[in-house]
Design a protein around this motif. Structure first.
Motif, PDB file in Angstrom:
ATOM      1  N   HIS A  68       0.617  -1.373   0.142  1.00  0.00           N
ATOM      2  CA  HIS A  68      -0.117  -0.005   0.153  1.00  0.00           C
ATOM      3  C   HIS A  68       0.806   1.164  -0.434  1.00  0.00           C
ATOM      4  CE1 HIS A  68      -4.078  -1.686   1.030  1.00  0.00           C
ATOM      5  NE2 HIS A  68      -3.085  -2.630   1.823  1.00  0.00           N
ATOM      6  N   ARG A  69       0.453   2.012  -1.194  1.00  0.00           N
ATOM      7  CA  ARG A  69       0.787   3.569  -0.810  1.00  0.00           C
ATOM      8  C   ARG A  69       0.380   4.892  -0.862  1.00  0.00           C
ATOM      9  NH1 ARG A  69       3.912  -0.011   0.241  1.00  0.00           N
ATOM     10  NH2 ARG A  69       6.610  -1.053  -0.476  1.00  0.00           N
ATOM     11  N   ARG A  70      -0.554   4.468  -1.183  1.00  0.00           N
ATOM     12  CA  ARG A  70      -1.976   5.059  -1.202  1.00  0.00           C
ATOM     13  C   ARG A  70      -3.158   4.973  -0.014  1.00  0.00           C
ATOM     14  NH1 ARG A  70      -2.647   4.033  -6.439  1.00  0.00           N
ATOM     15  NH2 ARG A  70      -4.312   3.609  -6.097  1.00  0.00           N
ATOM     16  N   ILE A  71      -2.350   6.322   1.069  1.00  0.00           N
ATOM     17  CA  ILE A  71      -3.253   5.925   2.456  1.00  0.00           C
ATOM     18  C   ILE A  71      -4.092   6.993   3.047  1.00  0.00           C
ATOM     19  CG2 ILE A  71      -2.909   5.651   4.798  1.00  0.00           C
ATOM     20  CD1 ILE A  71      -0.397   3.744   3.543  1.00  0.00           C
ATOM     21  N   LEU A  72      -5.553   6.416   3.473  1.00  0.00           N
ATOM     22  CA  LEU A  72      -6.333   7.434   4.012  1.00  0.00           C
ATOM     23  C   LEU A  72      -6.422   7.331   5.206  1.00  0.00           C
ATOM     24  CD1 LEU A  72      -8.423   9.699   3.922  1.00  0.00           C
ATOM     25  CD2 LEU A  72     -10.163   7.712   3.953  1.00  0.00           C
ATOM     26  N   HIS A  73      -5.901   8.605   5.697  1.00  0.00           N
ATOM     27  CA  HIS A  73      -5.746   8.723   7.755  1.00  0.00           C
ATOM     28  C   HIS A  73      -7.148   8.653   8.284  1.00  0.00           C
ATOM     29  CE1 HIS A  73      -4.325  10.126  11.880  1.00  0.00           C
ATOM     30  NE2 HIS A  73      -5.248   8.410  11.937  1.00  0.00           N
ATOM     31  N   LEU A  74      -8.281   8.232   8.740  1.00  0.00           N
ATOM     32  CA  LEU A  74      -9.446   8.783   9.420  1.00  0.00           C
ATOM     33  C   LEU A  74      -9.381   8.482  10.407  1.00  0.00           C
ATOM     34  CD1 LEU A  74     -12.291   9.023   8.029  1.00  0.00           C
ATOM     35  CD2 LEU A  74     -13.256   6.790   8.773  1.00  0.00           C
ATOM     36  N   ALA A  75      -8.780   9.959  10.901  1.00  0.00           N
ATOM     37  CA  ALA A  75      -8.973  10.555  12.284  1.00  0.00           C
ATOM     38  C   ALA A  75      -9.992  10.760  12.632  1.00  0.00           C
ATOM     39  CB  ALA A  75      -7.657  11.777  11.711  1.00  0.00           C
ATOM     40  N   SER A  76      -9.426  10.563  13.971  1.00  0.00           N
ATOM     41  CA  SER A  76     -11.068  11.728  15.739  1.00  0.00           C
ATOM     42  C   SER A  76     -11.262  12.404  15.415  1.00  0.00           C
ATOM     43  CB  SER A  76     -10.774  10.662  16.595  1.00  0.00           C
ATOM     44  OG  SER A  76     -11.218  11.259  17.481  1.00  0.00           O
ATOM     45  N   ALA A  77     -11.990  13.643  15.116  1.00  0.00           N
ATOM     46  CA  ALA A  77     -11.879  14.452  15.295  1.00  0.00           C
ATOM     47  C   ALA A  77     -11.585  15.278  17.184  1.00  0.00           C
ATOM     48  CB  ALA A  77     -13.325  15.697  14.945  1.00  0.00           C
ATOM     49  N   VAL A  78     -11.612  14.835  17.909  1.00  0.00           N
ATOM     50  CA  VAL A  78     -11.313  15.081  19.471  1.00  0.00           C
ATOM     51  C   VAL A  78      -9.930  14.816  19.353  1.00  0.00           C
ATOM     52  CG1 VAL A  78     -11.362  13.730  21.676  1.00  0.00           C
ATOM     53  CG2 VAL A  78     -13.067  13.091  20.113  1.00  0.00           C
ATOM     54  N   ASP A  79      -9.684  16.624  19.836  1.00  0.00           N
ATOM     55  CA  ASP A  79      -8.497  17.350  20.024  1.00  0.00           C
ATOM     56  C   ASP A  79      -7.545  16.855  21.786  1.00  0.00           C
ATOM     57  OD1 ASP A  79      -5.745  17.735  20.195  1.00  0.00           O
ATOM     58  OD2 ASP A  79      -7.119  20.234  20.824  1.00  0.00           O
ATOM     59  N   SER A  80      -7.088  14.953  21.257  1.00  0.00           N
ATOM     60  CA  SER A  80      -6.651  15.090  22.240  1.00  0.00           C
ATOM     61  C   SER A  80      -5.108  14.253  22.015  1.00  0.00           C
ATOM     62  CB  SER A  80      -7.391  13.788  23.550  1.00  0.00           C
ATOM     63  OG  SER A  80      -7.752  12.617  22.622  1.00  0.00           O
ATOM     64  N   TRP A  81      -4.099  14.198  23.075  1.00  0.00           N
ATOM     65  CA  TRP A  81      -2.656  14.178  23.394  1.00  0.00           C
ATOM     66  C   TRP A  81      -2.961  12.290  22.323  1.00  0.00           C
ATOM     67  CZ3 TRP A  81      -0.576   8.822  25.339  1.00  0.00           C
ATOM     68  CH2 TRP A  81       0.532   8.844  25.189  1.00  0.00           C
ATOM     69  N   THR A  82      -3.829  11.517  22.867  1.00  0.00           N
ATOM     70  CA  THR A  82      -3.935  10.024  21.927  1.00  0.00           C
ATOM     71  C   THR A  82      -3.933   9.499  21.033  1.00  0.00           C
ATOM     72  OG1 THR A  82      -4.472   7.939  22.489  1.00  0.00           O
ATOM     73  CG2 THR A  82      -6.517   9.470  22.708  1.00  0.00           C
TER      74      THR A  82
END
Length: 332
Positions: free
Chosen positions: A178-192
């Motif tokens: 895999h070379r094209r990756i989508l990061h589905l990130a949490s909208a929560v703003d926290s350290w983890t």
């Protein structure tokens, strides 16, 4: 009927009240024979004796109660954290009160503003570093779990090896081409979640393409964000790295709605290894976070702090669990 007292137990057992206090206070070893201790405990049970906790707490200057603050009660991860913390607490005669922060990751309102003496300490799980000033005082020790280790408000920290978990995910996908990756990130703003994003970015080389979209921690929110990302102009990603299993479930739902096969057309990975990970089809490749162990270490750390013992511990290891939602990248 009046409530049985320790004097009643002593009379029924034929021993002194001092012996009853030693046995029921678990301080009998070396002072009372094991046979006598068993006899006293059996007698207390038969009489239905329960210790007067209010009197004991007043005498000891301690309620033996910890507060566990979590972002939400609806997430299985935090239920497991509570289970682990409560298990260790019970072994030491402590209770754990569970309190959800009304604003998710903060700021948390003090649920005991007028009764601070009801607590011996606070354990806060997956909270932003600046959200617990109301609870973190010189007289109320704070242990932070899965949170910013540089926060000076905490007496101790217990963290997972989050960056290593993302390393395992990334290497798994890169090994599969895999070379094209989508990061589905949490909208929560926290350290983890910040750690996850930073680790993923650092681990990908110049020959990979990374796109990040944020979504609320709900299946529907993740589905909507994923559908938009997968139908956007440009080459479609071959893998989606999700910050959480709930987000991954939404991503899988979006892929099916668009007619994509998992993992033949699109690989999806999660984080946490909730029960949801094996409820979806195909089952989810995800990073297993030992939530109960986090709770156990959190309570152990608080007990150490209360005893005046310095707490140090390595990050808790995490493990990539490979299932059927990930596989080789599709050929062009």
């Amino acid at each position: 009927m009046t409530r049985p007292t320790s004097r009643d137990v002593a009379t029924a057992a034929g021993v002194s009240q001092a012996t009853v206090s030693l046995v029921l206070g678990d301080k009998w070893r070396g002072r009372v024979s094991e046979r006598t201790a068993d006899h006293v405990r059996h007698t207390a049970t038969e009489l239905g004796y329960r210790p007067n906790l209010a009197a004991r707490n007043l005498r000891l200057g301690s309620t033996r109660t910890a507060l566990l603050v979590v972002p939400a009660l609806t997430n299985e991860f935090f239920a497991r954290v509570y289970t682990g913390a409560a298990r260790i607490a019970a072994r030491h005669g402590f209770g754990v009160v569970l309190y959800p922060s009304p604003d998710g990751t903060g700021p948390a309102r003090d649920p005991f503003a007028s009764a601070r003496a009801a607590l011996d300490g606070v354990i806060a799980s997956s909270m932003a570093a600046d959200t617990l000033h109301a609870l973190a005082t010189d007289t109320l020790p704070l242990v932070m779990l899965d949170s910013d280790p540089t926060a000076h408000t905490a007496a101790a920290h217990v963290n997972l090896a989050i960056a290593d978990g993302m390393r395992q995910v990334t290497e798994h996908l890169l090994t599969h081409g895999h070379r094209r990756i989508l990061h589905l990130a949490s909208a929560v703003d926290s350290w983890t979640f910040t750690v996850r994003a930073d680790a993923l970015t650092a681990l990908l080389g110049p020959h990979t393409e990374l796109r990040t979209v944020r979504a609320p921690l709900t299946v529907d929110g993740a589905r909507t964000a994923t559908e938009a990302a997968l139908t956007a102009p440009g080459a479609r990603p071959t893998a989606i790295v999700c910050d959480d299993d709930i987000l991954a479930a939404g991503a899988c739902k979006a892929a099916r709605r668009l007619g994509l096969r998992i993992p033949e057309d699109l690989s999806v990975t999660g984080f946490d290894d909730l029960a949801l990970a094996t409820a979806v089809e195909p089952e989810l490749t995800t990073v297993r976070l030992p939530a109960e162990h986090v709770g156990e270490q959190g309570m152990t750390a608080l007990l150490a702090v209360l005893e005046g013992t310095p707490w140090t511990a390595a990050d808790i290891p995490v493990e990539l669990v490979v299932r059927d939602s990930s596989g080789p990248a599709p050929t062009p």
